[in-house]
Design a protein around this motif. Structure first.
Motif, mmCIF file in Angstrom:
data_model
loop_
_atom_site.group_PDB
_atom_site.id
_atom_site.type_symbol
_atom_site.label_atom_id
_atom_site.label_comp_id
_atom_site.label_asym_id
_atom_site.label_seq_id
_atom_site.Cartn_x
_atom_site.Cartn_y
_atom_site.Cartn_z
ATOM 1 N N LYS A 198 0.833 -1.231 0.000
ATOM 2 C CA LYS A 198 0.000 0.000 0.000
ATOM 3 C C LYS A 198 0.856 1.265 0.000
ATOM 4 C CE LYS A 198 -3.575 -2.158 2.778
ATOM 5 N NZ LYS A 198 -4.023 -2.200 4.151
ATOM 6 N N GLN A 199 2.165 1.094 -0.114
ATOM 7 C CA GLN A 199 3.109 2.222 -0.120
ATOM 8 C C GLN A 199 2.953 3.095 1.127
ATOM 9 O OE1 GLN A 199 2.924 3.987 -4.097
ATOM 10 N NE2 GLN A 199 4.387 2.401 -4.627
ATOM 11 N N ASP A 200 3.053 2.407 2.289
ATOM 12 C CA ASP A 200 2.946 3.104 3.577
ATOM 13 C C ASP A 200 4.287 3.630 4.087
ATOM 14 O OD1 ASP A 200 0.229 2.868 3.958
ATOM 15 O OD2 ASP A 200 0.388 0.845 4.831
ATOM 16 N N CYS A 201 5.387 3.200 3.477
ATOM 17 C CA CYS A 201 6.711 3.584 3.991
ATOM 18 C C CYS A 201 6.894 5.094 3.894
ATOM 19 C CB CYS A 201 7.801 2.875 3.200
ATOM 20 S SG CYS A 201 9.449 3.319 3.763
ATOM 21 N N ILE A 202 7.302 5.708 5.019
ATOM 22 C CA ILE A 202 7.462 7.167 5.020
ATOM 23 C C ILE A 202 8.936 7.556 4.858
ATOM 24 C CG2 ILE A 202 5.378 7.631 6.364
ATOM 25 C CD1 ILE A 202 7.326 7.882 8.819
ATOM 26 N N GLU A 203 9.767 6.586 4.522
ATOM 27 C CA GLU A 203 11.198 6.824 4.265
ATOM 28 C C GLU A 203 11.897 7.445 5.487
ATOM 29 O OE1 GLU A 203 12.556 5.690 1.602
ATOM 30 O OE2 GLU A 203 10.751 5.254 0.451
ATOM 31 N N CYS A 204 11.476 7.032 6.682
ATOM 32 C CA CYS A 204 12.107 7.608 7.884
ATOM 33 C C CYS A 204 13.498 7.030 8.135
ATOM 34 C CB CYS A 204 11.230 7.336 9.102
ATOM 35 S SG CYS A 204 11.078 5.576 9.467
ATOM 36 N N THR A 205 13.800 5.904 7.536
ATOM 37 C CA THR A 205 15.074 5.155 7.653
ATOM 38 C C THR A 205 15.390 4.699 9.088
ATOM 39 O OG1 THR A 205 16.530 7.069 7.929
ATOM 40 C CG2 THR A 205 16.111 6.328 5.656
ATOM 41 N N LYS A 206 14.388 4.662 9.953
ATOM 42 C CA LYS A 206 14.670 4.170 11.319
ATOM 43 C C LYS A 206 15.102 2.704 11.281
ATOM 44 C CE LYS A 206 12.923 3.897 16.028
ATOM 45 N NZ LYS A 206 14.274 3.953 16.539
ATOM 46 N N CYS A 207 14.519 1.933 10.382
ATOM 47 C CA CYS A 207 14.905 0.517 10.281
ATOM 48 C C CYS A 207 16.381 0.387 9.905
ATOM 49 C CB CYS A 207 14.031 -0.196 9.249
ATOM 50 S SG CYS A 207 13.989 0.599 7.651
ATOM 51 N N CYS A 236 10.195 -0.426 12.647
ATOM 52 C CA CYS A 236 9.136 -0.031 11.731
ATOM 53 C C CYS A 236 7.779 -0.024 12.435
ATOM 54 C CB CYS A 236 9.112 -0.961 10.524
ATOM 55 S SG CYS A 236 8.016 -0.359 9.240
ATOM 56 N N GLU A 237 7.562 -1.022 13.292
ATOM 57 C CA GLU A 237 6.274 -1.061 14.003
ATOM 58 C C GLU A 237 6.124 0.136 14.924
ATOM 59 O OE1 GLU A 237 5.799 -4.891 15.776
ATOM 60 O OE2 GLU A 237 5.166 -5.785 13.890
ATOM 61 N N ALA A 238 7.229 0.546 15.555
ATOM 62 C CA ALA A 238 7.178 1.708 16.455
ATOM 63 C C ALA A 238 6.827 2.971 15.671
ATOM 64 C CB ALA A 238 8.520 1.869 17.172
ATOM 65 N N ILE A 239 7.418 3.103 14.503
ATOM 66 C CA ILE A 239 7.138 4.290 13.667
ATOM 67 C C ILE A 239 5.689 4.288 13.196
ATOM 68 C CG2 ILE A 239 7.639 5.308 11.391
ATOM 69 C CD1 ILE A 239 9.707 6.034 13.446
ATOM 70 N N LEU A 243 2.091 6.708 13.794
ATOM 71 C CA LEU A 243 1.237 7.234 12.714
ATOM 72 C C LEU A 243 -0.152 6.607 12.725
ATOM 73 C CD1 LEU A 243 3.882 7.115 9.846
ATOM 74 C CD2 LEU A 243 3.224 9.095 11.212
ATOM 75 N N LYS A 244 -0.375 5.827 13.822
ATOM 76 C CA LYS A 244 -1.680 5.154 13.996
ATOM 77 C C LYS A 244 -1.998 4.196 12.843
ATOM 78 C CE LYS A 244 -3.057 7.709 17.636
ATOM 79 N NZ LYS A 244 -1.788 7.822 18.323
ATOM 80 N N LYS A 245 -0.965 3.617 12.261
ATOM 81 C CA LYS A 245 -1.178 2.620 11.198
ATOM 82 C C LYS A 245 -1.334 1.259 11.870
ATOM 83 C CE LYS A 245 0.385 5.137 7.504
ATOM 84 N NZ LYS A 245 -0.001 5.310 6.181
ATOM 85 N N PRO A 246 -2.205 0.411 11.349
ATOM 86 C CA PRO A 246 -2.425 -0.895 11.996
ATOM 87 C C PRO A 246 -1.192 -1.798 11.884
ATOM 88 C CG PRO A 246 -3.582 -0.772 9.900
ATOM 89 C CD PRO A 246 -2.990 0.578 10.134
ATOM 90 N N LYS A 247 -0.991 -2.614 12.951
ATOM 91 C CA LYS A 247 0.092 -3.590 12.932
ATOM 92 C C LYS A 247 -0.343 -4.756 12.067
ATOM 93 C CE LYS A 247 2.371 -2.475 17.221
ATOM 94 N NZ LYS A 247 2.934 -2.978 18.462
ATOM 95 N N PRO A 248 0.527 -5.606 11.552
ATOM 96 C CA PRO A 248 1.985 -5.495 11.656
ATOM 97 C C PRO A 248 2.529 -4.408 10.732
ATOM 98 C CG PRO A 248 1.371 -7.346 10.276
ATOM 99 C CD PRO A 248 0.093 -6.771 10.793
ATOM 100 N N GLY A 249 3.837 -4.129 10.903
ATOM 101 C CA GLY A 249 4.467 -3.085 10.104
ATOM 102 C C GLY A 249 4.804 -3.586 8.707
ATOM 103 N N LEU A 250 5.794 -2.942 8.118
ATOM 104 C CA LEU A 250 6.125 -3.276 6.731
ATOM 105 C C LEU A 250 7.221 -4.339 6.640
ATOM 106 C CD1 LEU A 250 6.232 0.409 5.458
ATOM 107 C CD2 LEU A 250 4.281 -1.138 5.590
ATOM 108 N N ILE A 251 7.786 -4.686 7.807
ATOM 109 C CA ILE A 251 8.874 -5.694 7.812
ATOM 110 C C ILE A 251 8.434 -6.842 8.728
ATOM 111 C CG2 ILE A 251 11.350 -6.039 8.164
ATOM 112 C CD1 ILE A 251 11.645 -2.972 8.141
ATOM 113 N N HIS A 252 8.600 -8.074 8.280
ATOM 114 C CA HIS A 252 8.199 -9.223 9.112
ATOM 115 C C HIS A 252 9.130 -10.400 8.870
ATOM 116 C CE1 HIS A 252 5.245 -8.051 6.022
ATOM 117 N NE2 HIS A 252 4.629 -7.426 6.992
ATOM 118 N N TYR A 253 9.016 -11.355 9.807
ATOM 119 C CA TYR A 253 9.604 -12.675 9.552
ATOM 120 C C TYR A 253 8.654 -13.398 8.617
ATOM 121 C CZ TYR A 253 13.113 -12.414 13.265
ATOM 122 O OH TYR A 253 14.194 -12.078 14.022
#
Ligand code: SF4
Ligand code: SF4
Length: 404
Positions: A198-207, A236-239, A243-253
């Motif tokens: 869904k192109q949710d990545c905000i390019e924060c580079t925290k990961c 990513c989940e913390a970020i 932003l009140k985006k539902p879990k899980p984040g954009l990176i997973h096992y």
């Protein structure tokens, strides 16, 4: 949701404690001076090849299975190199914060703590190869031979250099497990994967900033540097939570790059499970059949037989008794199926201290002048006390075939 960082730090603590306890509890230890292999409480002698073979094959296939199924999860969660590298880096960061802006003092304090820790870790590492209590006694009384002193100094220096300067560079340059992983992983191996339909990545580079290996998981899940630690998942989940985006984040096992969430049980994994079970079974069987006291008997055929002044025929035998247990044992020799025979032994039972090997000899005699076969088959029995475990040795008695 699981906090992978917390889980990892708990796993690190448990692994550190296991690393400390293993040599002291003789769970896994290879004693070089005494040539003993300790495996889960068993003291194996170096000549017990069958058991050592099964133990090593079992451990090797366990590592292979872990690499095929879980990828580099071992690196991120269980590896001592990772644990101590991260701990030393965290120590350095903390000391820099405390002693800010005295950069030199922070660095000196870091090196001082790491030097002390290196001495301790080198001691534990050497305890895997030398009896720890003996090692401690020798250190306390400064009873150190040149070779042992040089080995200890080298291990301490390498440990210090590793954790002060090399740290996680080791994982991406010389560690063979990383390369082994590259060869063993397949399309179903567990990996850490970035997926953003869904192109949710905000390019924060925290990961990227939180990655201990300094890589960007978004570029590929197959980077050799990635140790599958899951830190980027937490980041990513913390970020996204902010932003009140539902879990899980954009990176997973995920099991494989296609993002499977269920464990794939394919033919390769079934075969590997069978191989591991085979070696585990072989090891259990070999351990259950193991006698703590190993007796060997062989006839001395330098002379086939001797006639004694007492009118008896003598055959000479040699024995060797190895007590591989930690308690004093004794062996009683006896025989059967040789009528009128007498055994002449300096002491029967023969006492054997723990860890000792006793060699000796004895005679068996029968009265001369009876009709006998040239070769008479009979059994020698070696019974261990107090366990009352008996070994039977089929042997032969040689006679001159005299007739009255
Ligand atoms: S990319 Fe993620 S899983 Fe891989 S090493 Fe970095 S933080 Fe760990
Ligand atoms: S932490 Fe998440 S949102 Fe931020 S850059 Fe990484 S993947 Fe994108």
């Amino acid at each position: 949701m699981i906090n992978w960082h917390q889980l990892r730090k708990r796993a690190h603590l448990i692994c550190f404690l296991i690393f400390l306890v293993l040599p002291f509890a003789n769970v896994v230890r290879f004693d070089i001076p005494r040539q003993r292999f300790y495996f889960f409480g068993y003291e194996l002698w170096i000549n017990e090849f069958g058991i050592i073979f099964f133990a090593l094959m079992f451990l090797m296939f366990l590592i292979v299975v872990a690499a095929v199924v879980f990828g580099r999860v071992y690196c991120g969660y269980l590896c001592p190199q990772m644990i101590f590298s991260e701990a030393s880096a965290a120590l350095e960061r903390r000391l820099r914060r405390w002693l800010k802006p005295r950069e030199l003092a922070a660095r000196a304090a870091t090196y001082a703590v790491l030097a002390l820790a290196s001495v301790f870790l080198a001691f534990v590492f050497i305890a895997y190869f030398v009896e720890p209590r003996d090692l401690l006694r020798r250190l306390a009384t400064l009873d150190i031979h040149t070779a042992a002193g040089i080995s200890g100094a080298v291990v301490t220096l390498v440990t210090f250099l590793d954790f002060a300067f090399v740290r996680l560079h080791f994982c991406t340059t010389v560690c063979p497990y990383g390369y082994l992983q590259g060869m063993l992983s397949d399309s179903n191996t567990l990996l850490v994967r970035y997926s953003d339909p869904k192109q949710d990545c905000i390019e924060c580079t925290k990961c990227v900033r939180d990655c201990p290996m300094d890589i960007d998981i978004r570029t590929s899940p197959f980077q050799i540097e990635c140790v599958h630690c899951g830190e980027c998942i937490d980041s990513c989940e913390a970020i996204l939570a902010r932003l009140k985006k539902p879990k899980p984040g954009l990176i997973h096992y995920s099991w494989g790059v296609e993002g499977r969430s269920r464990f794939p049980f394919d033919a390769k994994r079934v075969i590997l499970a069978i191989v591991v079970l085979f070696y585990a079974g072989g090891l259990s069987l070999a351990l259950s059949m193991r006698h703590a006291v190993l007796v060997r008997i062989s006839p001395d055929r330098a002379t086939l037989y001797q006639k004694g002044a007492d009118g008896r025929i003598y055959n000479h035998f040699r024995y060797s008794i190895a007590n591989r247990s930690r308690t004093a044992e004794a062996v009683v020799f006896s025989m059967r199926q040789l009528p009128e025979a007498t055994m002449t032994l300096r002491s029967n039972p023969v006492a054997v201290k723990p860890g000792e090997t006793v060699n000796g000899e004895f005679d068996i005699s029968v009265p001369a002048g009876r009709r006998r076969e040239f070769v008479t088959h009979f059994d020698l029995l070696a019974t261990t006390i107090p366990d009352t475990v008996s070994d039977t040795f089929p042997v032969t008695f040689i006679s001159p075939m005299e007739t009255p």
